[in-house]
Scaffold this active site. Structure first.
Site, PDB file in Angstrom:
ATOM      1  NE  ARG A  97     -33.723  12.655 -35.454  1.00  0.00           N
ATOM      2  CZ  ARG A  97     -35.174  13.724 -35.949  1.00  0.00           C
ATOM      3  NH1 ARG A  97     -35.772  13.984 -34.725  1.00  0.00           N
ATOM      4  NH2 ARG A  97     -34.925  14.391 -36.406  1.00  0.00           N
ATOM      5  CE1 TYR A 115     -36.981   9.524 -34.703  1.00  0.00           C
ATOM      6  CE2 TYR A 115     -37.318   9.167 -37.148  1.00  0.00           C
ATOM      7  CZ  TYR A 115     -37.496  10.023 -35.978  1.00  0.00           C
ATOM      8  OH  TYR A 115     -37.092  11.012 -36.500  1.00  0.00           O
ATOM      9  CG  PHE A 207     -30.637  11.251 -40.312  1.00  0.00           C
ATOM     10  CD1 PHE A 207     -29.972  11.101 -41.695  1.00  0.00           C
ATOM     11  CD2 PHE A 207     -31.451  10.624 -40.986  1.00  0.00           C
ATOM     12  CE1 PHE A 207     -29.774   9.433 -41.875  1.00  0.00           C
ATOM     13  CE2 PHE A 207     -31.757   9.396 -40.755  1.00  0.00           C
ATOM     14  CZ  PHE A 207     -30.936   8.614 -41.704  1.00  0.00           C
ATOM     15  CG  ASP A 208     -35.943  13.682 -39.004  1.00  0.00           C
ATOM     16  OD1 ASP A 208     -34.798  13.952 -39.244  1.00  0.00           O
ATOM     17  OD2 ASP A 208     -36.616  12.527 -38.672  1.00  0.00           O
ATOM     18  CB  THR A 209     -35.795  16.882 -43.391  1.00  0.00           C
ATOM     19  OG1 THR A 209     -36.564  17.219 -42.341  1.00  0.00           O
ATOM     20  CG2 THR A 209     -36.112  17.924 -44.445  1.00  0.00           C
TER      21      THR A 209
END
Length: 424
Positions: A97, A115, A207-209
């Protein structure tokens, strides 16, 4: 743009130029990362497209990012891109992702990139509140939160417990201030996101963390939106594997923080500054306050053997207030000499009366609610009341008794008296 695109991973490009673009013309790109989602992809994208077309006040683009699916997901994505305006499809040859978001966000020419998960678990009514602070420039990134006041969440106890434990661990170990790192509903200003991307190492679920931690570490503003969220019962995320990957990611980010290597070429928001002199005054005042509180408690305990709690509190407070005012006059606010000392003590008496009212009221309330309370409970009540009185005392001293303007006037008057010049 409504044609499918097949692309491979590439470094992030330069930030887009948005000067001269009116707020109503700012393009928002919504990425929907997918892996083997042929069963839900078409219905979700059509629903999202209809919602944005009918209610969203800004130009938008939906990008389906296929993470090397092995079923018919890519064919469905191609068909949607051909049929629906403002929809495109991007194919990656490798899973992840984070890899998909990096690819699309890194090349985006939109003003805001976002997203959301393909299952659309988050109520779409939260999307405009998510991106509006980014378009206005108020915030740099925005996240949907299922763990803040105002959110409404439907999910099983296992996922709820795991989510809360993970976010608690982030706050405890890495000093994160955002409430929900895992909600699949995020957005950011493109120029900010593209500046952060090269420093984000993870390509998958962490990734987003990592992106949020990096943004926060660099002084960027993260806006949180409470969301309505319904758990997808068909979710195929490997919870155990994802949790282990997240723990490894946290350890890696922690090491980078400790070594000072967790930076990015972005300019953080200026933090509010304390008024002149307060940064030095606060710690000195705190030390004097601790010493005064300890002294008052010792006096209270000694006097308590010969008098009642209210009298013991009043006498001990009178003695320590005089000492506290003198010490703060000299060390916290830098006032020396005898000129004005008596007036300062008289004005400090107001702080004494406030402290007396708080502590006496606290003791009276304690004995009214719990007659015969122990000395330890009395001391606890005094400490609590003294904490409130200390805050009030500092504000009074800073804003009135030892206000810089008053001190300057007093110094000017003293100088004029010594030189024989008239005062103004």
């Amino acid at each position: 743009m409504n044609h499918p695109i097949t692309e491979r991973d590439a470094p992030a490009g330069p930030p887009p130029t948005t000067s001269g673009v009116g707020a109503r013309n700012r393009l928002v790109e919504v990425v929907v990362p997918v892996y083997n989602e042929e069963h839900v992809l078409e219905a979700s994208v059509r629903r999202l497209h209809a919602y944005l077309s009918g209610t969203f006040p800004y130009p938008f683009r939906i990008t389906v990012a296929d993470n090397a699916s092995t079923d018919r997901t890519w064919r469905v994505a191609e068909r949607l891109a051909a049929e629906l305006p403002h929809v495109r499809a991007v194919h990656l040859d490798r899973k992840g992702r984070g890899r998909a978001l990096r690819r699309v966000w890194g090349d985006s020419d939109a003003h805001v990139v976002a997203y959301m998960d393909v299952d659309l678990s988050t109520d779409l009514d939260a999307f405009l509140p998510l991106v509006a602070p980014l378009i206005s420039g108020h915030s740099d990134l925005a996240i949907g939160s299922r763990l803040t006041r105002g959110s409404a969440v439907v999910r099983g106890p296992k996922r709820e417990a795991i989510s809360r434990a993970y976010n608690l661990l982030l706050r405890t170990a890495l000093a994160a201030r955002f409430s929900d790192a895992q909600c699949g509903f995020k957005a950011g200003r493109t120029e900010i996101v593209q500046a952060l991307l090269p420093q984000v190492e993870d390509q998958e679920w962490f990734f987003d963390t990592e992106l949020l931690l990096l943004a926060e570490r660099n002084g960027l503003r993260i806006h949180e939106v409470p969301v309505d969220w319904v758990d997808d019962p068909d979710s195929r995320v490997d919870v155990v594997r994802t949790a282990l990957d997240d723990l490894r990611g946290m350890a890696r980010v922690g090491r980078r923080m400790l070594t000072g290597a967790f930076g990015a070429p972005v300019r953080g928001r200026p933090r509010p500054e304390l008024p002149t002199g307060m940064a030095r005054q606060l710690p000195v005042f705190a030390v004097i306050g601790v010493v005064s509180t300890v002294a008052q408690l010792v006096l209270f305990v000694l006097l308590r053997t010969v008098m009642g709690p209210l009298w013991a509190n009043a006498v001990s407070l009178v003695v320590t207030t005089v000492g506290n005012t003198a010490a703060n006059r000299r060390f916290t606010f830098g006032v020396t000499g005898t000129r004005g000392a008596f007036r300062h003590q008289v004005e400090g008496g107001l702080a004494f009366l406030i402290g007396l009212a708080l502590s006496t009221g606290g003791l009276a309330l304690l004995h009214a609610l719990a007659p015969g309370s122990s000395r330890a409970v009395e001391l606890l009540a005094l400490v609590t009341a003294n904490g409130l009185a200390t805050l009030v005392r500092f504000l009074l001293m800073r804003a009135w008794i030892f206000h810089p303007r008053r001190l300057r006037r007093a110094a000017t008057a003293t100088t004029a008296t010594e030189t024989g010049e008239p005062t103004r």
